[in-house]
Enzyme design. Structure first.
Site, PDB file in Angstrom:
ATOM      1  N   CYS A   2      10.174   8.350  -7.856  1.00 14.55           N
ATOM      2  CA  CYS A   2       9.852   8.699  -6.469  1.00 14.55           C
ATOM      3  C   CYS A   2      10.949   9.488  -5.775  1.00 14.55           C
ATOM      4  CB  CYS A   2       9.511   7.441  -5.674  1.00 14.55           C
ATOM      5  SG  CYS A   2      10.900   6.289  -5.450  1.00 14.55           S
TER       6      CYS A   2
ATOM      7  N   GLY B   9      -0.796  -2.955  -6.663  1.00 10.44           N
ATOM      8  CA  GLY B   9      -1.770  -2.241  -7.480  1.00 10.44           C
ATOM      9  C   GLY B   9      -1.338  -2.074  -8.922  1.00 10.44           C
TER      10      GLY B   9
ATOM     11  N   CYS C 186      13.721  -1.744  -9.131  1.00 10.18           N
ATOM     12  CA  CYS C 186      13.115  -1.702  -7.800  1.00 10.18           C
ATOM     13  C   CYS C 186      12.138  -2.850  -7.580  1.00 10.18           C
ATOM     14  CB  CYS C 186      12.406  -0.365  -7.600  1.00 10.18           C
ATOM     15  SG  CYS C 186      11.553  -0.208  -6.013  1.00 10.18           S
TER      16      CYS C 186
ATOM     17  N   SER D 203      -3.273   1.051  -5.209  1.00 13.55           N
ATOM     18  CA  SER D 203      -2.999   0.037  -4.191  1.00 13.55           C
ATOM     19  C   SER D 203      -4.120  -0.035  -3.155  1.00 13.55           C
ATOM     20  CB  SER D 203      -1.654   0.303  -3.509  1.00 13.55           C
ATOM     21  OG  SER D 203      -1.628   1.570  -2.879  1.00 13.55           O
TER      22      SER D 203
ATOM     23  N   MET E  81       0.845  -1.192   0.000  1.00 13.63           N
ATOM     24  CA  MET E  81       0.000   0.000   0.000  1.00 13.63           C
ATOM     25  C   MET E  81       0.879   1.240   0.000  1.00 13.63           C
ATOM     26  SD  MET E  81      -3.030  -1.247   2.604  1.00 13.63           S
ATOM     27  CE  MET E  81      -4.060   0.178   2.245  1.00 13.63           C
ATOM     28  N   SER E  82       0.826   1.986  -1.101  1.00 14.04           N
ATOM     29  CA  SER E  82       1.657   3.174  -1.246  1.00 14.04           C
ATOM     30  C   SER E  82       0.967   4.430  -0.739  1.00 14.04           C
ATOM     31  CB  SER E  82       2.016   3.369  -2.721  1.00 14.04           C
ATOM     32  OG  SER E  82       0.844   3.661  -3.468  1.00 14.04           O
ATOM     33  N   GLY E  83      -0.326   4.328  -0.493  1.00 12.74           N
ATOM     34  CA  GLY E  83      -1.100   5.509  -0.141  1.00 12.74           C
ATOM     35  C   GLY E  83      -1.814   6.112  -1.329  1.00 12.74           C
ATOM     36  N   GLY E  84      -1.677   5.476  -2.500  1.00 13.02           N
ATOM     37  CA  GLY E  84      -2.345   5.933  -3.706  1.00 13.02           C
ATOM     38  C   GLY E  84      -3.653   5.205  -3.948  1.00 13.02           C
TER      39      GLY E  84
ATOM     40  N   LEU F 126       6.206   0.196   2.229  1.00 12.31           N
ATOM     41  CA  LEU F 126       7.667   0.196   2.239  1.00 12.31           C
ATOM     42  C   LEU F 126       8.163   1.638   2.254  1.00 12.31           C
ATOM     43  CD1 LEU F 126       8.426  -2.504  -0.500  1.00 12.31           C
ATOM     44  CD2 LEU F 126       7.992  -2.850   1.935  1.00 12.31           C
TER      45      LEU F 126
END
Length: 353
Positions: free
Chosen positions: A198, A124, A100, A15, A9-12, A34
């Site tokens: 990023c 996601g 990555c 995801s 979960m990236s916060g977007g 992460l």
């Protein structure tokens, strides 16, 4: 008993909706973020938790799922940031997201799944996973949304990683994902999409390189294919194949970068037709969906994320392969990934040398 899945979960939006879809499908969902790169705070201030972590935590709370934050900053800097910088200084144009995924993101998710006794991991990404019973291999396929398909950046996944992976958004379009987020009142439903690397939020990779390796950026000559000096450059790392703007060469003839020679500190330029190449060498190949072939095969090849796939013959040779295109391709760039497709199936890919 429900199958347990660890969701990145990236916060977007993407995801977050992946977590929603898995929860609705009956999985026991665990959210994981992460921490991979965070800029240094201004002098005299303290470092707050990144916005992406806070957003991911809010979504996890909304869904009522456990949530963990993993510190992956050290390995991310070593495996991705340093690779990125080294590539530019060596005359290559890197794709950090490809590296990555394999070395950092999916590796960390698989380890965390083992710790939490989860059978699956999920992201996601707009891609799909299949299974070929004839070869006994899991396969990687393009996502339904051709405009958002992210299979290109996943070709490095191993069979172990792919076997554990779920891509909940593979059958959805971006518009459908946004609609789900709004319908479920997900806190980040209206969050804009990130288009940036990023760790380079302003797209100014030159400034980033200057800060990381100020002594490595040496000026030199801009030459044509005959060796004539046409101008000066500020450092090989600031240029990439196919570039026209920013060369500072006068005259009526438009010039394009056609080669970089970091060992001689030279940027080589030529005319438009000289930017095209009919073949290239690829190394570091990962055959993600098929067993490594022993004989030449035909496929469609993408030489960058945004490129149209082009018909080509792939001829395995040693630790890599030669890619011979049916039509010359523009700006075949060392360091970029060449990914091989057969319709929507990702055969594999490697890095252009």
């Amino acid at each position: 008993m429900a199958e347990r899945v660890v969701v990145a979960m990236s916060g977007g939006v993407d995801s977050s909706v992946a977590a929603v879809l898995l929860q609705e499908a009956g999985y026991e969902v665990i959210g994981v973020t992460l921490r991979m790169w965070e800029p240094e705070p201004p002098a005299g201030t303290t470092k707050d938790e990144p916005a992406g972590v806070n957003d991911a935590r809010r979504v996890a709370e909304k869904l009522g799922i456990p949530f963990y934050v993993l510190d992956s900053r050290e390995i991310f800097t070593r495996e991705v940031v340093e690779y990125f910088v080294d590539s530019y200084l060596e005359g290559r144009t890197p794709n950090p997201c490809v590296v990555c995924n394999n070395r950092v993101k999916f590796a960390a998710l698989v380890r965390q799944a083992e710790i939490l006794k989860a059978g699956y991991i999920a992201t996601g990404h707009y891609a799909r996973r299949g299974y070929d019973s004839a070869t006994g291999r899991f396969t990687l396929l393009q996502g339904k949304d051709g405009k958002k398909d992210q299979s290109y950046v996943l070709f490095t996944l191993s069979q172990q990683q792919l076997a554990k992976s779920i891509f909940p958004l593979g059958e959805y379009t971006k518009e459908e994902v946004r609609a789900i987020a709004r319908d479920k009142k997900i806190p980040v439903a209206g969050k804009p999409e990130s288009q940036e690397i990023c760790f380079i939020p302003e797209h100014d990779y030159g400034l980033f390189l200057q800060k990381r390796r100020p002594d490595a950026l040496q000026p030199g000559e801009i030459v044509d294919t005959a060796g004539r000096v046409l101008g000066r450059h500020k450092g090989v790392a600031f240029y990439t194949i196919g570039q026209r703007k920013g060369l500072g060469i006068g005259g009526g003839t438009p010039y394009y970068v056609i080669a970089l020679r970091p060992e001689k500190k030279q940027v080589v330029v030529g005319k438009d037709e000289e930017v095209f190449r009919g073949e290239c060498r690829v190394t570091g190949i990962n055959w993600v969906s098929i067993p490594p072939p022993r004989s030449p095969l035909t496929a469609e090849v993408k030489i960058r994320y945004s490129a149209e796939a082009a018909a080509a013959l792939i001829q395995p040779e040693g630790d890599g392969a030669w890619i011979r295109f049916s039509r010359p391709q523009r700006a075949v760039t060392p360091g970029q990934a060449a990914v091989f497709y057969r319709k929507d199936l990702v055969l594999g890919g490697g890095f252009i040398t």
